[in-house]
Design a protein around this motif. Structure first.
Motif, mmCIF file in Angstrom:
data_model
loop_
_atom_site.group_PDB
_atom_site.id
_atom_site.type_symbol
_atom_site.label_atom_id
_atom_site.label_comp_id
_atom_site.label_asym_id
_atom_site.label_seq_id
_atom_site.Cartn_x
_atom_site.Cartn_y
_atom_site.Cartn_z
ATOM 1 N N ARG A 192 0.993 -1.011 0.094
ATOM 2 C CA ARG A 192 0.056 0.073 -0.055
ATOM 3 C C ARG A 192 0.932 1.131 0.331
ATOM 4 O O ARG A 192 0.549 1.868 -0.675
ATOM 5 C CB ARG A 192 -0.989 -0.013 0.990
ATOM 6 C CG ARG A 192 -2.211 -1.115 1.244
ATOM 7 C CD ARG A 192 -2.795 -1.094 -0.084
ATOM 8 N NE ARG A 192 -3.751 0.179 -0.293
ATOM 9 C CZ ARG A 192 -4.186 0.099 -1.467
ATOM 10 N NH1 ARG A 192 -4.231 -0.555 -2.451
ATOM 11 N NH2 ARG A 192 -4.832 1.236 -1.649
ATOM 12 N N VAL A 193 1.918 1.098 0.771
ATOM 13 C CA VAL A 193 2.820 2.445 0.865
ATOM 14 C C VAL A 193 3.617 2.602 -0.652
ATOM 15 O O VAL A 193 3.541 3.517 -1.158
ATOM 16 C CB VAL A 193 3.935 2.012 1.823
ATOM 17 C CG1 VAL A 193 4.852 3.370 1.720
ATOM 18 C CG2 VAL A 193 3.302 2.064 3.294
ATOM 19 N N LEU A 194 3.935 1.339 -1.357
ATOM 20 C CA LEU A 194 4.617 1.613 -2.465
ATOM 21 C C LEU A 194 3.521 1.976 -3.462
ATOM 22 O O LEU A 194 3.884 2.846 -4.496
ATOM 23 C CB LEU A 194 5.074 0.307 -3.151
ATOM 24 C CG LEU A 194 6.257 -0.143 -2.252
ATOM 25 C CD1 LEU A 194 6.689 -1.719 -2.568
ATOM 26 C CD2 LEU A 194 7.565 0.682 -2.256
ATOM 27 N N ALA A 195 2.117 1.436 -3.296
ATOM 28 C CA ALA A 195 1.324 1.890 -4.361
ATOM 29 C C ALA A 195 0.944 3.374 -4.122
ATOM 30 O O ALA A 195 0.897 4.255 -5.230
ATOM 31 C CB ALA A 195 0.145 0.972 -4.289
ATOM 32 N N ALA A 196 1.012 3.919 -3.037
ATOM 33 C CA ALA A 196 0.980 5.362 -3.036
ATOM 34 C C ALA A 196 1.791 6.138 -3.361
ATOM 35 O O ALA A 196 1.574 7.318 -3.910
ATOM 36 C CB ALA A 196 0.504 5.641 -1.204
ATOM 37 N N LEU A 197 3.052 5.611 -3.227
ATOM 38 C CA LEU A 197 4.345 6.520 -3.758
ATOM 39 C C LEU A 197 4.297 6.596 -5.314
ATOM 40 O O LEU A 197 4.418 7.548 -5.994
ATOM 41 C CB LEU A 197 5.544 5.985 -3.365
ATOM 42 C CG LEU A 197 6.074 5.714 -1.966
ATOM 43 C CD1 LEU A 197 7.419 4.803 -1.523
ATOM 44 C CD2 LEU A 197 6.411 7.333 -1.420
ATOM 45 N N ALA A 198 3.865 5.491 -5.938
ATOM 46 C CA ALA A 198 3.690 5.442 -7.549
ATOM 47 C C ALA A 198 2.445 6.341 -7.694
ATOM 48 O O ALA A 198 2.734 6.908 -8.795
ATOM 49 C CB ALA A 198 3.476 3.931 -7.767
ATOM 50 N N ASN A 199 1.474 6.178 -7.200
ATOM 51 C CA ASN A 199 0.144 7.044 -7.272
ATOM 52 C C ASN A 199 0.452 8.372 -7.346
ATOM 53 O O ASN A 199 0.246 9.363 -8.302
ATOM 54 C CB ASN A 199 -0.870 6.488 -6.333
ATOM 55 C CG ASN A 199 -2.375 7.206 -6.649
ATOM 56 O OD1 ASN A 199 -2.339 7.778 -7.793
ATOM 57 N ND2 ASN A 199 -3.221 7.343 -5.842
ATOM 58 N N ALA A 200 1.191 8.545 -6.344
ATOM 59 C CA ALA A 200 1.765 10.301 -5.863
ATOM 60 C C ALA A 200 2.463 10.828 -7.229
ATOM 61 O O ALA A 200 2.264 11.828 -7.729
ATOM 62 C CB ALA A 200 2.318 10.357 -4.664
ATOM 63 N N GLY A 201 3.612 9.625 -7.743
ATOM 64 C CA GLY A 201 4.493 10.374 -8.649
ATOM 65 C C GLY A 201 3.616 10.371 -9.871
ATOM 66 O O GLY A 201 3.881 11.291 -10.814
ATOM 67 N N PHE A 202 2.756 9.502 -10.165
ATOM 68 C CA PHE A 202 1.983 9.384 -11.498
ATOM 69 C C PHE A 202 1.031 10.650 -11.663
ATOM 70 O O PHE A 202 1.262 11.151 -12.617
ATOM 71 C CB PHE A 202 1.072 8.259 -11.459
ATOM 72 C CG PHE A 202 0.424 8.028 -13.093
ATOM 73 C CD1 PHE A 202 0.805 7.672 -13.880
ATOM 74 C CD2 PHE A 202 -1.025 8.512 -12.993
ATOM 75 C CE1 PHE A 202 0.225 7.508 -15.301
ATOM 76 C CE2 PHE A 202 -1.714 8.541 -14.102
ATOM 77 C CZ PHE A 202 -1.039 7.930 -15.266
ATOM 78 N N LEU A 203 0.521 10.975 -10.544
ATOM 79 C CA LEU A 203 -0.440 12.187 -10.435
ATOM 80 C C LEU A 203 0.428 13.422 -10.932
ATOM 81 O O LEU A 203 -0.299 14.163 -11.597
ATOM 82 C CB LEU A 203 -1.283 12.000 -9.123
ATOM 83 C CG LEU A 203 -2.464 12.958 -9.185
ATOM 84 C CD1 LEU A 203 -3.536 12.730 -10.261
ATOM 85 C CD2 LEU A 203 -3.083 12.845 -7.751
ATOM 86 N N ALA A 204 1.117 13.583 -10.050
ATOM 87 C CA ALA A 204 2.237 15.143 -10.232
ATOM 88 C C ALA A 204 2.658 14.832 -11.788
ATOM 89 O O ALA A 204 2.350 15.959 -12.448
ATOM 90 C CB ALA A 204 3.158 14.770 -9.424
ATOM 91 N N VAL A 205 3.200 13.801 -12.408
ATOM 92 C CA VAL A 205 3.406 13.789 -13.870
ATOM 93 C C VAL A 205 2.376 13.877 -14.791
ATOM 94 O O VAL A 205 2.340 14.564 -15.636
ATOM 95 C CB VAL A 205 4.404 12.705 -14.022
ATOM 96 C CG1 VAL A 205 4.826 12.685 -15.440
ATOM 97 C CG2 VAL A 205 5.676 12.554 -13.211
ATOM 98 N N ALA A 206 1.305 13.239 -14.537
ATOM 99 C CA ALA A 206 0.122 13.248 -15.323
ATOM 100 C C ALA A 206 -0.514 14.635 -15.450
ATOM 101 O O ALA A 206 -0.868 15.095 -16.352
ATOM 102 C CB ALA A 206 -0.955 12.256 -14.931
ATOM 103 N N ILE A 207 -0.685 15.601 -14.231
ATOM 104 C CA ILE A 207 -1.000 16.668 -14.448
ATOM 105 C C ILE A 207 -0.118 17.513 -15.034
ATOM 106 O O ILE A 207 -0.664 18.504 -16.000
ATOM 107 C CB ILE A 207 -1.115 17.217 -12.832
ATOM 108 C CG1 ILE A 207 -2.317 16.613 -12.166
ATOM 109 C CG2 ILE A 207 -1.526 18.805 -12.809
ATOM 110 C CD1 ILE A 207 -2.468 17.139 -10.652
ATOM 111 N N ALA A 208 1.107 17.551 -14.987
ATOM 112 C CA ALA A 208 2.046 18.357 -15.632
ATOM 113 C C ALA A 208 1.882 18.072 -17.148
ATOM 114 O O ALA A 208 1.979 18.941 -17.984
ATOM 115 C CB ALA A 208 3.570 18.240 -15.037
ATOM 116 N N THR A 209 1.722 16.886 -17.343
ATOM 117 C CA THR A 209 1.799 16.230 -18.800
ATOM 118 C C THR A 209 0.515 16.759 -19.445
ATOM 119 O O THR A 209 0.354 17.371 -20.596
ATOM 120 C CB THR A 209 1.870 14.640 -19.005
ATOM 121 O OG1 THR A 209 2.951 14.258 -18.275
ATOM 122 C CG2 THR A 209 1.688 14.160 -20.413
ATOM 123 N N ALA A 210 -0.681 16.518 -18.839
ATOM 124 C CA ALA A 210 -1.802 17.135 -19.483
ATOM 125 C C ALA A 210 -1.894 18.647 -19.477
ATOM 126 O O ALA A 210 -2.447 19.016 -20.564
ATOM 127 C CB ALA A 210 -2.983 16.735 -18.221
#
Length: 392
Positions: free
Chosen positions: A98-116
């Motif tokens: 769950r911790v690793l999933a959250a780290l990946a989710n947080a990183g993805f969301l940050a990059v996804a917003i910047a990409t969008a």
């Protein structure tokens, strides 16, 4: 809006479902792994803590990769830890996933917003943000009942398998639709240090504080919505999925409104929405004993909360023009700080014997504090402008 932005929204939906579905799976996980209900509930806290820490950390690490490579890496990690979570018989391993999933989710969301935002027209940051946050709100509607249904029919592990399978088309979509390009440190010019310098801007810090307060108010009530409606309003527990879905529909309407209005008229939306939020939470607290106003306010407050919150995120991105990745990461972290702080304060109020209406008053207080901070910051800016004018 480029089609790739909607594909990123699909990935955000799958990841958001993983976060929200857990609330419906806690009893089954506790029974299967032989742990207490509070211990199983800590899986949610582990995810929230990972989101707060992971957003700036993972975003900083991602600057060494192209955005497509970073998005793929985060998605693949998220997928794999769900496979591990689905097969493990160890509570400790599940916590780590769950911790690793959250780290990946947080990183993805940050990059996804910047990409969008980068893919969208220059004056459409709010529209791009609303597409991604729309994925979160749909996950809020579908995640809890969907995860609970899967857990009831095929066991809690099936929900983890479902998230992993849902991410496969998202991985393929990112691979095919998101442009490659140079690492973000090259495209942004300046890397981590350059982006951190941008993030020290006073206006940006105020926006992050406002985001934390508004989201804290939202999740303070959302966390305790079931005991409020069953214990104070008198609505039967069988209707709670409908009430949660109603709040989720309101949140989807809120991000849609923000996407249409916030790029052109953010200040009127934030001002009117902030005042309405304070009034709405206070009215909800006063009228929680009556079913009709409570039901109406569940929808209204969901709409207002996410309209204001989504607008604040888009304003962070405008203010952090030279730091798109870390700017979106700090916005993610700030909103998750609020999502952690709000329920904690609401729980303190209940434990103090103030009753199940008290989270509504806490929400009103947090929204009121946000309004006061915004007013103070606006007044200070006007004063500085007047002083500069007088000096000239």
């Amino acid at each position: 809006m480029p089609f790739a932005v909607y594909l990123l929204g699909l990935a955000v939906f799958a990841q958001g479902t993983s976060e929200f579905m857990l609330s419906g799976l806690v009893p089954a996980i506790a029974r299967d792994l032989g742990v207490s209900i509070p211990a199983a509930g800590l899986l949610t806290s582990a995810f929230a803590a990972g989101m707060v820490v992971g957003a700036p950390l993972m975003a900083a690490l991602s600057l060494r990769l192209s955005r497509r490579a970073a998005l793929l890496a985060f998605l693949v990690v998220f997928l794999l830890v769900h496979v591990v979570g689905a097969v493990t018989t160890s509570y400790e391993v599940l916590v780590v996933t769950r911790v690793l999933a959250a780290l990946a989710n947080a990183g993805f969301l940050a990059v996804a917003i910047a990409t969008a935002v980068a893919l969208a027209p220059a004056d459409a940051k709010a529209r791009a943000t609303s597409v991604l946050l729309g994925g979160v709100t749909i996950a809020c509607v579908a995640g809890v009942p969907g995860g609970a249904l899967l857990g009831e029919v095929w066991g809690w592990r099936s929900a983890f398998w479902a998230v992993a399978l849902a991410l496969v088309p998202a991985v393929l979509a990112v691979l095919r639709s998101v442009p490659g390009g140079a690492p973000a440190t090259v495209s942004a010019g300046g890397g981590v240090r350059g982006e951190l310098r941008v993030l020290r801007r006073p206006r940006l810090l105020v926006l992050l504080l406002l985001g934390a307060l508004v989201n804290g108010a939202t999740f303070c009530t959302f966390t305790y919505l079931a005991p409020v409606l069953t214990g104070v309003t008198g609505i039967g527990s069988a209707w709670m999925p409908v009430m949660l879905a109603l709040f989720g529909l309101g949140s989807f309407a809120g991000v849609t409104i923000s996407g249409r209005v916030a790029d052109r008229r953010p200040v009127p939306l934030l001002t009117a929405g902030g005042v309405a939020l304070v009034a709405g939470w206070a009215t909800f607290a006063l009228t929680a004993g009556a079913a009709v106003p409570a039901i109406v306010l569940v929808l209204v407050q969901g709409t207002l909360s996410f309209a204001v919150g989504s607008t604040l995120i888009s304003q962070v991105l405008y203010a952090a023009g030279g730091a798109p990745t870390l700017g979106s990461a700090y916005a993610t972290a700030a909103f998750n700080v609020g999502a952690t702080l709000g329920p904690w304060l609401g729980g303190l109020a209940i434990d103090a014997g103030l009753g199940f209406r008290s989270p509504l008053w806490v929400s009103a207080a947090m929204a009121g504090l946000a309004l006061a901070v915004a007013g103070g910051a606006a007044g200070r800016n006007r004063m500085e402008v007047d002083l500069r004018g007088a000096a000239q």
